[in-house]
Design a protein around this motif. Structure first.
Motif, short mmCIF file in Angstrom:
data_model
loop_
_atom_site.label_atom_id
_atom_site.label_comp_id
_atom_site.label_asym_id
_atom_site.label_seq_id
_atom_site.Cartn_x
_atom_site.Cartn_y
_atom_site.Cartn_z
N LEU A 177 -65.19 -40.61 -74.71
CA LEU A 177 -65.01 -39.27 -75.28
C LEU A 177 -65.69 -38.19 -74.43
CD1 LEU A 177 -65.35 -39.97 -79.10
CD2 LEU A 177 -63.33 -39.08 -77.93
N THR A 178 -66.56 -38.59 -73.53
CA THR A 178 -67.13 -37.62 -72.59
C THR A 178 -66.16 -37.35 -71.44
OG1 THR A 178 -68.24 -39.27 -71.17
CG2 THR A 178 -69.45 -38.48 -73.10
N LYS A 179 -65.16 -38.21 -71.31
CA LYS A 179 -64.18 -38.06 -70.23
C LYS A 179 -62.84 -37.54 -70.73
CE LYS A 179 -65.62 -41.48 -66.84
NZ LYS A 179 -65.08 -42.51 -65.91
N PHE A 180 -62.48 -37.93 -71.97
CA PHE A 180 -61.17 -37.59 -72.51
C PHE A 180 -61.32 -36.91 -73.87
CE2 PHE A 180 -60.84 -41.70 -70.21
CZ PHE A 180 -60.09 -41.27 -69.12
N GLU A 181 -60.39 -36.00 -74.14
CA GLU A 181 -60.41 -35.32 -75.43
C GLU A 181 -60.11 -36.28 -76.57
OE1 GLU A 181 -58.03 -31.66 -77.66
OE2 GLU A 181 -57.95 -31.84 -75.47
N LEU A 194 -59.01 -51.26 -67.58
CA LEU A 194 -59.97 -52.10 -66.86
C LEU A 194 -60.97 -51.25 -66.09
CD1 LEU A 194 -57.64 -54.94 -65.51
CD2 LEU A 194 -59.75 -55.32 -66.81
N GLN A 195 -60.45 -50.21 -65.43
CA GLN A 195 -61.34 -49.33 -64.67
C GLN A 195 -62.27 -48.55 -65.61
OE1 GLN A 195 -59.36 -46.79 -61.85
NE2 GLN A 195 -61.25 -45.77 -61.22
N ASN A 196 -61.75 -48.10 -66.76
CA ASN A 196 -62.59 -47.35 -67.70
C ASN A 196 -63.73 -48.22 -68.25
OD1 ASN A 196 -61.24 -44.88 -67.56
ND2 ASN A 196 -59.76 -45.46 -69.13
N ILE A 197 -63.42 -49.48 -68.56
CA ILE A 197 -64.45 -50.39 -69.07
C ILE A 197 -65.50 -50.66 -67.98
CG2 ILE A 197 -64.92 -52.71 -69.95
CD1 ILE A 197 -62.01 -52.64 -71.11
N TYR A 198 -65.02 -50.87 -66.77
CA TYR A 198 -65.93 -51.09 -65.63
C TYR A 198 -66.85 -49.89 -65.43
CZ TYR A 198 -67.34 -51.89 -60.76
OH TYR A 198 -68.06 -52.07 -59.61
N ASP A 199 -66.27 -48.69 -65.44
CA ASP A 199 -67.07 -47.48 -65.25
C ASP A 199 -68.12 -47.34 -66.35
OD1 ASP A 199 -65.55 -46.90 -63.05
OD2 ASP A 199 -64.36 -45.33 -64.00
N PHE A 200 -67.75 -47.67 -67.57
CA PHE A 200 -68.67 -47.62 -68.71
C PHE A 200 -69.87 -48.54 -68.47
CE2 PHE A 200 -69.58 -50.24 -72.58
CZ PHE A 200 -70.41 -49.34 -73.24
N LEU A 201 -69.61 -49.77 -68.06
CA LEU A 201 -70.69 -50.73 -67.83
C LEU A 201 -71.59 -50.28 -66.69
CD1 LEU A 201 -68.70 -54.08 -68.18
CD2 LEU A 201 -70.28 -53.09 -69.85
N ARG A 202 -70.99 -49.74 -65.64
CA ARG A 202 -71.76 -49.27 -64.48
C ARG A 202 -72.57 -48.03 -64.80
NH1 ARG A 202 -67.91 -46.81 -60.48
NH2 ARG A 202 -68.17 -45.16 -62.04
N ASP A 203 -71.91 -47.03 -65.39
CA ASP A 203 -72.56 -45.74 -65.59
C ASP A 203 -73.64 -45.78 -66.68
OD1 ASP A 203 -70.83 -44.86 -63.68
OD2 ASP A 203 -69.52 -43.74 -65.04
N THR A 204 -73.51 -46.71 -67.63
CA THR A 204 -74.52 -46.82 -68.70
C THR A 204 -75.57 -47.87 -68.36
OG1 THR A 204 -73.15 -48.41 -69.92
CG2 THR A 204 -72.88 -46.07 -70.48
N LYS A 205 -75.53 -48.37 -67.12
CA LYS A 205 -76.53 -49.32 -66.61
C LYS A 205 -76.53 -50.65 -67.37
CE LYS A 205 -77.84 -45.97 -63.90
NZ LYS A 205 -77.33 -45.91 -62.52
N ARG A 206 -75.39 -50.97 -68.01
CA ARG A 206 -75.30 -52.27 -68.67
C ARG A 206 -75.02 -53.39 -67.68
NH1 ARG A 206 -74.07 -48.68 -72.66
NH2 ARG A 206 -74.65 -49.30 -74.80
#
Length: 329
Positions: A177-181, A194-206
């Motif tokens: 929701l920080t990326k899309f309305e 797949l890319q969105n889930i990957y980015d989430f894990l990377r950017d949130t340091k999970r």
């Protein structure tokens, strides 16, 4: 001859078929980059050359909602229509149907070797069926059983809201929701998902992104494929975790479709991603998520679940529709 098309946001596949006793014989087939052309008619013209007069009927399965004789292709800038194709062919025996509807018609032309069984279940011969396909985007269609006659119908439920089931998925939703309305199912269950889930894990340091993987992703035009490959091969923990979340979400939505349509005749998993990640689909998370529907679990456990292995299902379905539905027009 029959002209059939499978029109997606990434690729457009066209084929010429002849109807024979055993089904449909492929005469010619070619794949085009959808975005490299300004319209469907331009691609058809390129494919047919001087053979347009040989086409008796045609049908195109398109990734997007069909309204009459036109369709706006999801993830493309152009609109498909039958009018320009009619000018090329010299007749209007042309069908335009949703791509998942075409996949559903294609089931009529497949045999047992074209499927991998994930859950044998107990097929109800009078029950409805469902098909769900993740690729560039995600598509879903139903197959209504009317006195033994199976009639596919299109939906756009891949664009329904993403509904998280646990704390991790709630955090994934907050991140997106920080990326899309608005966050639809397609934002998580698709190649882009797949890319969105990957980015989430990377950017949130999970999970940590190795330097070599970051470089590989930067160079790739298909990030989802890079993630899937490295996840399946066990080369990267973040890719494995991404794939696990993706597969769980995919199974959950397949189960949702089974409930929505009461698909006791079976659920079919199509699209370009499923055949590439079969080892993951065979593992526990996919079916666990499919079955985990509270009081409906026993019902879900009885529903057959099959992966479509034949990548020509949509083309064959378009040919099937053209031959059986348009010949008398």
């Amino acid at each position: 001859m029959i002209l059939a098309g499978d029109i997606g946001g990434t690729n457009t596949r066209l084929a010429l078929f002849e109807k024979i006793e055993q089904g449909f014989l492929t005469i010619a087939e070619e794949k085009f980059s959808s975005s490299a052309y300004q319209s469907l008619s331009k691609i058809v013209q390129k494919f047919l050359g001087n053979k347009s007069h040989l086409v008796n009927c045609a049908c195109f399965g398109v990734a997007g909602p069909v309204q009459g004789k036109t369709a706006k292709i999801t993830n493309l800038t152009w609109i498909a229509d039958t009018f320009s194709i009619a000018e090329l062919l010299g007749h209007d025996r042309i069908g335009l149907i949703n791509d998942l509807e075409a996949n559903a018609y294609g089931l009529n032309e497949l045999n047992d070797n074209d499927f991998l069984i994930l859950n044998k279940g107990e097929s109800n011969p009078t029950g409805n069926r469902a098909i769900i396909s993740a690729g560039t985007g995600i598509g879903e269609a139903g197959i209504f059983n009317k006195d033994g006659e199976l009639r596919p119908f299109a939906t756009e439920s891949g664009h329904a809201d993403f509904a998280p089931r646990n704390e991790l998925e709630i955090e994934l939703l907050r991140y997106l929701l920080t990326k899309f309305e608005r966050v639809s199912l397609e934002r998580v269950v698709s190649g882009l998902g797949l890319q969105n889930i990957y980015d989430f894990l990377r950017d949130t340091k999970r999970a940590e992104e190795p330097t070599w993987l970051g470089e590989e992703i930067k160079k790739s035009s298909n990030v989802g494929a890079v993630i899937s490959k490295n996840g399946l091969e066990g080369k990267s923990a973040i890719c494995e975790q991404t794939l696990d979340i993706f597969v769980s979400l995919y199974g959950a939505e397949a189960g949702n479709m089974a409930l929505r349509l009461l698909a006791t005749g079976g659920v079919y998993i199509g699209g370009g991603i499923a055949p590439k990640i079969l080892p993951k689909l065979k593992e526990k998370p996919f079916l666990d998520s499919f079955f985990s529907k509270g009081r409906m679990r026993e019902l879900l456990e009885l529903i057959p679940v099959r992966v479509i292995l034949n990548d020509k299902a949509a083309l064959l379905g378009a040919a099937h529709f053209a031959y059986y539905e348009l010949q008398d027009y």
